[in-house]
Design a protein around this motif. Structure first.
Motif, PDB file in Angstrom:
ATOM      1  N   LEU A   1       0.826  -1.208   0.000  1.00  0.00           N
ATOM      2  CA  LEU A   1       0.000   0.000   0.000  1.00  0.00           C
ATOM      3  C   LEU A   1       0.863   1.261   0.000  1.00  0.00           C
ATOM      4  O   LEU A   1       0.490   2.276  -0.586  1.00  0.00           O
ATOM      5  N   GLN A   2       2.006   1.195   0.634  1.00  0.00           N
ATOM      6  CA  GLN A   2       2.896   2.356   0.718  1.00  0.00           C
ATOM      7  C   GLN A   2       3.360   2.811  -0.660  1.00  0.00           C
ATOM      8  O   GLN A   2       3.517   4.002  -0.899  1.00  0.00           O
ATOM      9  N   SER A   3       3.517   1.865  -1.574  1.00  0.00           N
ATOM     10  CA  SER A   3       4.002   2.222  -2.912  1.00  0.00           C
ATOM     11  C   SER A   3       3.045   3.176  -3.628  1.00  0.00           C
ATOM     12  O   SER A   3       3.455   3.892  -4.530  1.00  0.00           O
ATOM     13  N   GLY A   4       1.794   3.236  -3.221  1.00  0.00           N
ATOM     14  CA  GLY A   4       0.830   4.138  -3.837  1.00  0.00           C
ATOM     15  C   GLY A   4       0.456   5.312  -2.944  1.00  0.00           C
ATOM     16  O   GLY A   4      -0.512   6.017  -3.207  1.00  0.00           O
ATOM     17  N   SER A   5       1.209   5.530  -1.872  1.00  0.00           N
ATOM     18  CA  SER A   5       0.870   6.566  -0.905  1.00  0.00           C
ATOM     19  C   SER A   5       2.085   7.442  -0.646  1.00  0.00           C
ATOM     20  O   SER A   5       3.202   6.943  -0.544  1.00  0.00           O
ATOM     21  N   GLY A   6       1.861   8.738  -0.509  1.00  0.00           N
ATOM     22  CA  GLY A   6       2.959   9.665  -0.219  1.00  0.00           C
ATOM     23  C   GLY A   6       3.436   9.569   1.215  1.00  0.00           C
ATOM     24  O   GLY A   6       4.542   9.115   1.485  1.00  0.00           O
ATOM     25  N   PRO A   7       2.596   9.983   2.178  1.00  0.00           N
ATOM     26  CA  PRO A   7       3.023   9.952   3.579  1.00  0.00           C
ATOM     27  C   PRO A   7       3.229   8.516   4.068  1.00  0.00           C
ATOM     28  O   PRO A   7       2.544   7.601   3.611  1.00  0.00           O
TER      29      PRO A   7
END
Length: 142
Positions: free
Chosen positions: A54-60
């Motif tokens: 999920l982090q790969s598609g999220s900035g923060p």
């Protein structure tokens, strides 16, 4: 879906009881560091790997705030319990709550209490009913 309906669904579920019994995935609550009140309630075999995905598609940076056993059974009931807070898919708005994690944990305890147990694993076992004579046996057993 209210808690009473979720509990009744638990007691009457039968189509995939073997899968529910075997579901050893973890339920998690995840949010970004920048917006801890917008929470994703999901389920995964590997919560750490799911967070990275999920982090790969999220900035923060994303942070796992809470986990529990309970698999799809518990995830479904939490989604129902917090349906009024749904932002879409598995994301929920807890901005009016001082502590989203505490609210989620309390909901879990209430769901389990209504199901007559104190932990998600026994709640899952309660859904397993004896097979009816002549019923299909295609589902895998644990």
């Amino acid at each position: 879906m209210g808690l009473d309906q979720a509990t009744e669904d638990l007691r009457q579920s039968g189509a995939s009881t073997d899968q529910q019994h075997c579901d050893d995935r973890s339920v998690y609550a995840l949010s970004s560091q920048a917006d801890p009140e917008t929470v994703k309630i999901g389920v995964s075999q590997d919560v750490g790997a799911r967070r990275k995905s999920l982090q790969s598609g999220s900035g923060p940076p994303l942070v796992v705030r809470w986990t529990s056993s309970g698999g799809g059974w518990l995830e479904d009931r939490l989604h129902g319990r917090f349906a009024a807070r749904a932002l879409g898919r598995e994301w929920f708005d807890f901005r009016d709550t001082a502590d989203p994690v505490q609210m989620i944990a309390q909901a879990v305890q209430e769901l389990l209490r209504q199901a007559g147990t104190t932990s998600p694993a026994p709640a899952l076992r309660k859904t397993v009913r004896p097979r009816q004579q002549g019923a299909a046996t295609g589902a895998a057993r644990c």
